[in-house]
Structures are given as C-alpha cells and as structure tokens.
Design a protein around this motif. Structure first.
Motif, PDB file in Angstrom:
ATOM      1  N   LEU A  34       0.807  -1.215   0.000  1.00 32.01           N
ATOM      2  CA  LEU A  34       0.000   0.000   0.000  1.00 32.01           C
ATOM      3  C   LEU A  34       0.844   1.270   0.000  1.00 32.01           C
ATOM      4  CD1 LEU A  34      -2.719  -1.022   2.605  1.00 32.01           C
ATOM      5  CD2 LEU A  34      -2.938  -1.007   0.130  1.00 32.01           C
ATOM      6  N   GLN A  35       2.142   1.128   0.359  1.00 26.32           N
ATOM      7  CA  GLN A  35       3.020   2.289   0.461  1.00 26.32           C
ATOM      8  C   GLN A  35       2.494   3.306   1.464  1.00 26.32           C
ATOM      9  OE1 GLN A  35       6.116   2.558  -1.093  1.00 26.32           O
ATOM     10  NE2 GLN A  35       5.662   0.418  -1.449  1.00 26.32           N
ATOM     11  N   VAL A  36       1.848   2.830   2.523  1.00 28.49           N
ATOM     12  CA  VAL A  36       1.395   3.701   3.604  1.00 28.49           C
ATOM     13  C   VAL A  36       1.801   3.068   4.916  1.00 28.49           C
ATOM     14  CG1 VAL A  36      -0.559   4.635   2.341  1.00 28.49           C
ATOM     15  CG2 VAL A  36      -0.880   2.588   3.718  1.00 28.49           C
ATOM     16  N   ARG A  37       1.932   3.901   5.927  1.00 26.15           N
ATOM     17  CA  ARG A  37       2.293   3.389   7.250  1.00 26.15           C
ATOM     18  C   ARG A  37       1.031   3.209   8.071  1.00 26.15           C
ATOM     19  NH1 ARG A  37       6.823   6.176  11.126  1.00 26.15           N
ATOM     20  NH2 ARG A  37       6.708   4.721  12.853  1.00 26.15           N
ATOM     21  N   PRO A  38       0.742   1.970   8.519  1.00 24.42           N
ATOM     22  CA  PRO A  38      -0.505   1.743   9.245  1.00 24.42           C
ATOM     23  C   PRO A  38      -0.503   2.427  10.600  1.00 24.42           C
ATOM     24  CG  PRO A  38       0.908  -0.190   9.361  1.00 24.42           C
ATOM     25  CD  PRO A  38       1.572   0.771   8.417  1.00 24.42           C
ATOM     26  N   ASP A  39      -1.691   2.784  11.073  1.00 25.76           N
ATOM     27  CA  ASP A  39      -1.819   3.352  12.410  1.00 25.76           C
ATOM     28  C   ASP A  39      -1.482   2.295  13.447  1.00 25.76           C
ATOM     29  OD1 ASP A  39      -4.770   5.202  11.441  1.00 25.76           O
ATOM     30  OD2 ASP A  39      -2.645   5.759  11.343  1.00 25.76           O
ATOM     31  N   ASN A  40      -1.074   2.748  14.649  1.00 30.20           N
ATOM     32  CA  ASN A  40      -0.820   1.813  15.726  1.00 30.20           C
ATOM     33  C   ASN A  40      -2.078   1.018  16.014  1.00 30.20           C
ATOM     34  OD1 ASN A  40       1.725   2.880  15.882  1.00 30.20           O
ATOM     35  ND2 ASN A  40       1.283   4.186  17.635  1.00 30.20           N
ATOM     36  N   ALA A  41      -1.914  -0.305  16.155  1.00 31.56           N
ATOM     37  CA  ALA A  41      -3.072  -1.182  16.335  1.00 31.56           C
ATOM     38  C   ALA A  41      -3.708  -0.964  17.704  1.00 31.56           C
ATOM     39  CB  ALA A  41      -2.643  -2.633  16.181  1.00 31.56           C
ATOM     40  N   ALA A  42      -5.024  -1.117  17.768  1.00 34.15           N
ATOM     41  CA  ALA A  42      -5.759  -0.985  19.025  1.00 34.15           C
ATOM     42  C   ALA A  42      -7.027  -1.822  18.944  1.00 34.15           C
ATOM     43  CB  ALA A  42      -6.098   0.472  19.314  1.00 34.15           C
ATOM     44  N   THR A  43      -7.440  -2.376  20.086  1.00 35.92           N
ATOM     45  CA  THR A  43      -8.687  -3.133  20.146  1.00 35.92           C
ATOM     46  C   THR A  43      -9.155  -3.182  21.589  1.00 35.92           C
ATOM     47  OG1 THR A  43      -9.772  -5.188  19.433  1.00 35.92           O
ATOM     48  CG2 THR A  43      -7.656  -5.410  20.546  1.00 35.92           C
ATOM     49  N   ALA A  44     -10.391  -3.613  21.782  1.00 34.13           N
ATOM     50  CA  ALA A  44     -10.962  -3.748  23.126  1.00 34.13           C
ATOM     51  C   ALA A  44     -11.841  -4.993  23.164  1.00 34.13           C
ATOM     52  CB  ALA A  44     -11.769  -2.511  23.498  1.00 34.13           C
ATOM     53  N   VAL A  45     -11.634  -5.822  24.182  1.00 40.54           N
ATOM     54  CA  VAL A  45     -12.453  -7.020  24.403  1.00 40.54           C
ATOM     55  C   VAL A  45     -12.798  -7.063  25.882  1.00 40.54           C
ATOM     56  CG1 VAL A  45     -12.549  -9.529  24.316  1.00 40.54           C
ATOM     57  CG2 VAL A  45     -11.372  -8.269  22.498  1.00 40.54           C
ATOM     58  N   ASP A  46     -14.091  -7.055  26.178  1.00 34.94           N
ATOM     59  CA  ASP A  46     -14.565  -7.035  27.566  1.00 34.94           C
ATOM     60  C   ASP A  46     -13.920  -5.851  28.299  1.00 34.94           C
ATOM     61  OD1 ASP A  46     -16.091  -9.258  26.989  1.00 34.94           O
ATOM     62  OD2 ASP A  46     -14.598 -10.675  27.738  1.00 34.94           O
ATOM     63  N   SER A  47     -13.195  -6.132  29.378  1.00 34.62           N
ATOM     64  CA  SER A  47     -12.606  -5.039  30.162  1.00 34.62           C
ATOM     65  C   SER A  47     -11.172  -4.714  29.751  1.00 34.62           C
ATOM     66  CB  SER A  47     -12.628  -5.393  31.650  1.00 34.62           C
ATOM     67  OG  SER A  47     -11.880  -6.576  31.889  1.00 34.62           O
ATOM     68  N   ILE A  48     -10.654  -5.407  28.743  1.00 34.69           N
ATOM     69  CA  ILE A  48      -9.262  -5.220  28.324  1.00 34.69           C
ATOM     70  C   ILE A  48      -9.198  -4.380  27.058  1.00 34.69           C
ATOM     71  CG2 ILE A  48      -7.191  -6.377  27.450  1.00 34.69           C
ATOM     72  CD1 ILE A  48      -7.537  -6.701  30.402  1.00 34.69           C
ATOM     73  N   LYS A  49      -8.305  -3.393  27.088  1.00 31.75           N
ATOM     74  CA  LYS A  49      -8.015  -2.593  25.905  1.00 31.75           C
ATOM     75  C   LYS A  49      -6.529  -2.698  25.597  1.00 31.75           C
ATOM     76  CE  LYS A  49     -11.585   0.903  26.840  1.00 31.75           C
ATOM     77  NZ  LYS A  49     -11.837   2.337  27.132  1.00 31.75           N
ATOM     78  N   ILE A  50      -6.220  -2.860  24.327  1.00 35.02           N
ATOM     79  CA  ILE A  50      -4.834  -2.885  23.872  1.00 35.02           C
ATOM     80  C   ILE A  50      -4.649  -1.742  22.895  1.00 35.02           C
ATOM     81  CG2 ILE A  50      -3.030  -4.214  22.712  1.00 35.02           C
ATOM     82  CD1 ILE A  50      -4.521  -6.751  23.503  1.00 35.02           C
ATOM     83  N   GLN A  51      -3.668  -0.883  23.163  1.00 31.54           N
ATOM     84  CA  GLN A  51      -3.430   0.278  22.308  1.00 31.54           C
ATOM     85  C   GLN A  51      -1.946   0.400  21.975  1.00 31.54           C
ATOM     86  OE1 GLN A  51      -5.060   3.792  24.149  1.00 31.54           O
ATOM     87  NE2 GLN A  51      -7.179   3.093  24.016  1.00 31.54           N
ATOM     88  N   ASN A  52      -1.667   1.133  20.903  1.00 34.45           N
ATOM     89  CA  ASN A  52      -0.287   1.456  20.500  1.00 34.45           C
ATOM     90  C   ASN A  52       0.578   0.212  20.330  1.00 34.45           C
ATOM     91  OD1 ASN A  52      -0.973   4.216  20.745  1.00 34.45           O
ATOM     92  ND2 ASN A  52      -0.514   4.153  22.933  1.00 34.45           N
ATOM     93  N   LEU A  53       0.021  -0.818  19.707  1.00 32.70           N
ATOM     94  CA  LEU A  53       0.755  -2.077  19.530  1.00 32.70           C
ATOM     95  C   LEU A  53       1.665  -2.001  18.312  1.00 32.70           C
ATOM     96  CD1 LEU A  53       1.290  -5.082  20.181  1.00 32.70           C
ATOM     97  CD2 LEU A  53      -0.731  -5.627  18.790  1.00 32.70           C
ATOM     98  N   ASN A  54       2.934  -2.328  18.519  1.00 39.40           N
ATOM     99  CA  ASN A  54       3.920  -2.418  17.434  1.00 39.40           C
ATOM    100  C   ASN A  54       4.926  -3.509  17.759  1.00 39.40           C
ATOM    101  OD1 ASN A  54       3.571   0.059  15.480  1.00 39.40           O
ATOM    102  ND2 ASN A  54       3.379   0.896  17.542  1.00 39.40           N
ATOM    103  N   ILE A  55       5.512  -4.076  16.741  1.00 41.36           N
ATOM    104  CA  ILE A  55       6.679  -4.938  16.891  1.00 41.36           C
ATOM    105  C   ILE A  55       7.883  -4.128  16.440  1.00 41.36           C
ATOM    106  CG2 ILE A  55       7.849  -7.034  16.119  1.00 41.36           C
ATOM    107  CD1 ILE A  55       5.114  -8.303  15.723  1.00 41.36           C
TER     108      ILE A  55
END
Length: 221
Positions: A34-55
């Motif tokens: 795509l030649q674009v930089r994806p946004d930092n991954a984020a999701t929420a399940v029940d009471s857990i939120k995951i933000q700013n995920l990168n390797i």
C-alpha cells in the motif's frame, strides 16, 4: 443538454474513484504494498483494551538480535489480569515476558494499565528477531489473559529508529576482541613485577623472625 452532460461527467468521476478505492483494498494489508504506514493497532475485548501495539526490530537493517513488542494494556475490570503468554501465530517465535524492571509476571492491575516496552517498563522480547517478520509488514500478535482469554490483533513491524528508538531493542554488543601479541607483551612486565614483590616480602620477614629470639634472650637477662 449541457446540464445532463455535467451530471454524466460527475457520475463517471465518482465511479473512477470508487474503482480506485476497491483496487487499494484488494492490495491487502501489507504496508509495503500500500506504500502507507498503518496506524498503531488498538482493540478492546470485555474489560481489556490494547493500544499502540507495534513490533520493534533492530535499528540496523539485517542486524541480528531480539525484537520487542510495544503496547499499552488497560484493564477496566474489577480483577487483575495476568498476561500468561504472547505469541505470533504462524511463526515459531518465542516471546519472553517480564514485569516492570524485570520483576515478576506481567500483571495488569484492576482499573489500571501496563506499558510494555521502554526503560523500566514491562517487556515482551522476541528472542529471535528475524522471526518477527520484515519491517513494514503487519504481524498478528496474540495476548492470552488469565481472565479474558486470548485477544489477537495485527501489529506493524518497525525498526527501533526515530520515535521508536527508546522503545525498541538495541544492537547486540560485538564480541570481545582477542588479545593481540602486543597486549600479551605489555602484560608480561606487570606479571614479572609482582614476582619480585612477593620475593622481596619473604626476605623482609626473615630478619624479623630471627630478631625475635634475640629480644627474648635480652628479656631473659
């Protein structure tokens, strides 16, 4: 008649943009495609939120060494959650987890958060960084929580440069160089200088020992 032509031209233009958008979606999620930089991954399940995920991989291209996972985990629940394991589905990568400052398990307190990556924070280290994938791609990361279970989402793979410099791994230290003949020669006098010191200590002790009977004899008289 001219008004009809204008409407027709606008409709054709809209169709072209629609086709272009569909073509971009068909290219897949590979950031290099795509030649674009994806946004930092984020999701929420029940009471857990995951933000700013990168390797985050090594700062130098093709450098050997570990990679790390960086993310912020939020727990809005009433119970603490332990991150039991983190995996990269589809790979044989081993991810080593540690709490903040390398102490204990990775625990997300009730009503609190945990930062993974960076100095004195919790860590998730991919021992063989090459198994994380290529920079610019997206790799699925699966977190297994003690209460919520598994949560998986895609993470962008980026090198430890720029903004990610303080969150990623550093290059492995180079091997300790072998001593050269000149170094060995420079160490020889030092080793020899210690030997005379040890020998000089022995004679200095001998007169003292021999003087002791003389003093005793004098005291006897």
């Amino acid at each position: 008649m001219s008004r009809s032509l204008r409407h027709g031209a606008l409709a054709a233009t809209a169709l072209v943009f629609s086709i272009a958008g569909l073509s971009a979606c068909g290219a897949g999620n590979d950031a290099q495609t795509l030649q674009v930089r994806p946004d930092n991954a984020a999701t929420a399940v029940d009471s857990i939120k995951i933000q700013n995920l990168n390797i985050i991989t090594q700062p130098e291209p093709d450098a050997e060494g570990p990679a790390v996972i960086a993310a912020t985990l939020f727990n809005d629940g009433a119970k603490q959650e332990v991150v039991e394991k983190v995996t990269l589905p589809g790979t044989d990568a081993i991810v080593k987890l540690q709490g903040a400052k390398g102490k204990g398990p990775l625990v997300v307190p009730a009503g609190g958060r945990v930062i993974i990556g960076g100095k004195d924070n919790a860590s998730a280290v991919i021992e063989n960084g090459s198994q994380a994938g290529r920079n610019g791609n997206v790799q699925t990361v699966a977190f297994t929580f003690s209460e919520t279970g598994e949560i998986a989402l895609g993470a962008a793979i980026v090198p430890a440069t720029g903004f990610f410099k303080d969150f990623g791994p550093s290059s492995l230290p180079s091997a300790k160089p072998m001593p050269t003949p000149s170094d060995s020669a420079s160490e020889t006098p030092g080793e020899q200088s210690e030997a005379p010191g040890e020998q000089s200590g022995s004679p200095s002790a001998t007169p003292t020992d021999s003087a002791t009977p003389t003093d005793d004899a004098a005291a006897g008289h």
